[in-house]
Enzyme design. Structure first.
Site, PDB file in Angstrom:
ATOM      1  N   CYS A 122      46.709  45.565  38.769  1.00  0.00           N
ATOM      2  CA  CYS A 122      46.957  46.427  39.934  1.00  0.00           C
ATOM      3  C   CYS A 122      45.916  47.516  40.136  1.00  0.00           C
ATOM      4  CB  CYS A 122      48.356  47.027  39.879  1.00  0.00           C
ATOM      5  SG  CYS A 122      48.630  48.307  38.633  1.00  0.00           S
ATOM      6  N   GLU A 137      45.116  38.822  37.321  1.00  0.00           N
ATOM      7  CA  GLU A 137      44.959  38.338  35.942  1.00  0.00           C
ATOM      8  C   GLU A 137      44.762  39.487  34.976  1.00  0.00           C
ATOM      9  OE1 GLU A 137      41.800  38.601  34.315  1.00  0.00           O
ATOM     10  OE2 GLU A 137      40.241  37.905  35.689  1.00  0.00           O
ATOM     11  N   ARG A 191      33.608  35.403  39.146  1.00  0.00           N
ATOM     12  CA  ARG A 191      34.787  34.579  39.431  1.00  0.00           C
ATOM     13  C   ARG A 191      35.952  35.083  38.581  1.00  0.00           C
ATOM     14  NH1 ARG A 191      34.681  29.637  37.772  1.00  0.00           N
ATOM     15  NH2 ARG A 191      36.194  28.879  39.315  1.00  0.00           N
ATOM     16  N   HIS A 239      52.629  51.517  37.928  1.00  0.00           N
ATOM     17  CA  HIS A 239      52.042  50.686  38.974  1.00  0.00           C
ATOM     18  C   HIS A 239      51.294  51.562  39.976  1.00  0.00           C
ATOM     19  CE1 HIS A 239      51.366  47.428  41.700  1.00  0.00           C
ATOM     20  NE2 HIS A 239      52.053  47.996  42.665  1.00  0.00           N
ATOM     21  N   ASP A 243      49.456  47.207  49.252  1.00  0.00           N
ATOM     22  CA  ASP A 243      49.459  46.942  47.819  1.00  0.00           C
ATOM     23  C   ASP A 243      48.986  45.505  47.584  1.00  0.00           C
ATOM     24  OD1 ASP A 243      49.893  46.670  45.140  1.00  0.00           O
ATOM     25  OD2 ASP A 243      52.018  47.193  45.179  1.00  0.00           O
TER      26      ASP A 243
END
Length: 280
Positions: A76, A46, A71, A115, A132
């Site tokens: 990444c 998220e 929560r 990334h 990953d």
């Protein structure tokens, strides 16, 4: 990675409880695969902090508070930094990598290294693994794969392979490919070399992606979760469910209240107070 990301603040017991892992705690391939898959299925991807133009902290105490004790999920840099800490606590040696996301790209060179991925050495194994847990796409690895070219690997119900591509630099260029069930074809996900990066390098990239107004993650909500039965993605107002058999259903989320309910109930995310999820 040990020198750049100290593990003094990392609580392995709490992390393993959060992802529901009750298996062995050994630095072997089976543990690596199991913990990787458990992380993917327990912690959502998220961008809620980034949507508010806030680059999320990559400090261990903050990652523990957000992803383990809160929560929440992350993107990444958060996922893979946390996972690297867990792997090192389990006895693996981890190298930080950066990659160019090539999904939808005309060429590898047209994409920057935005990334983060991990190269994991297993004691006694002849070759490292690509791991990953932070790639926010349907082509993400659910289990790590050995760094072997042109071999197909199946894990968690998905098929992947690594291939070499021409590259002008001194290091070999690898591309992770995922198998598309619908098209029965292979699609590139991201390209990387084995050049090691350090935490300060990732801090800079994280800040850029988390605050740049042209970053895709600052534009609209992007949330995904993975289970054995489905991959669920909310991108802006579009909710896409991809079942394990490849069946895809889509619908438009009607409004802010429904989006908040979906994140709470379907993705397991506690939405920050006062945040607007749907923009534009």
């Amino acid at each position: 990675m040990s020198d750049s990301v100290p593990s003094v603040l990392f609580d392995l017991d709490a992390y393993l409880r959060r992802i529901g892992w009750q298996g062995e705690r050994r630095a072997d391939a089976a543990t690596l695969r199991g913990v990787h898959l458990a992380h993917m299925r327990a912690l959502p991807f998220e961008n809620l902090d980034v949507l508010r133009r806030q680059a999320p902290s990559l400090e261990q105490a903050d990652l523990m508070a957000k992803l383990v004790h809160g929560r929440r999920g992350g993107y990444c840099y958060e996922h893979n930094t946390l996972f690297a800490c867990a792997l090192e606590a389990l006895g693996f040696r981890v190298t930080l990598l950066t990659a160019r996301v090539v999904v939808g790209a005309d060429s590898i060179a047209s994409r920057p290294r935005t990334h983060m991925a991990l190269l994991v050495d297993i004691p006694g194994e002849p070759r490292p693994y690509l791991a990953d847990v932070g790639f926010g796409a349907i082509g993400a690895l659910l289990e790590p794969v050995p760094l072997v070219a042109d071999a197909e690997f199946a894990g968690g119900g998905r098929r992947h392979r690594l291939v070499h591509v021409p590259h002008d630099g001194p290091l070999e260029m690898w591309v992770l490919q995922a198998h598309d069930q619908v098209k029965d074809d292979w699609a590139g996900q991201y390209a990387f070399t084995l050049e090691p990066f350090e935490k300060p390098d990732l801090d800079v990239i994280n800040w850029h992606i988390g605050t740049n107004p042209r970053s895709p993650f600052t534009q609209r909500v992007y949330v995904q979760s993975v289970s054995a039965a489905r991959h669920l993605l909310l991108h802006g107002r579009l909710l896409t469910e991809t079942r394990a058999d490849g069946t895809v259903t889509e619908r438009v989320v009607t409004g802010e209240a429904e989006a908040r309910r979906l994140l709470e109930e379907e993705f397991g995310i506690a939405v920050p107070e006062g945040m607007t999820l749907l923009t534009g």
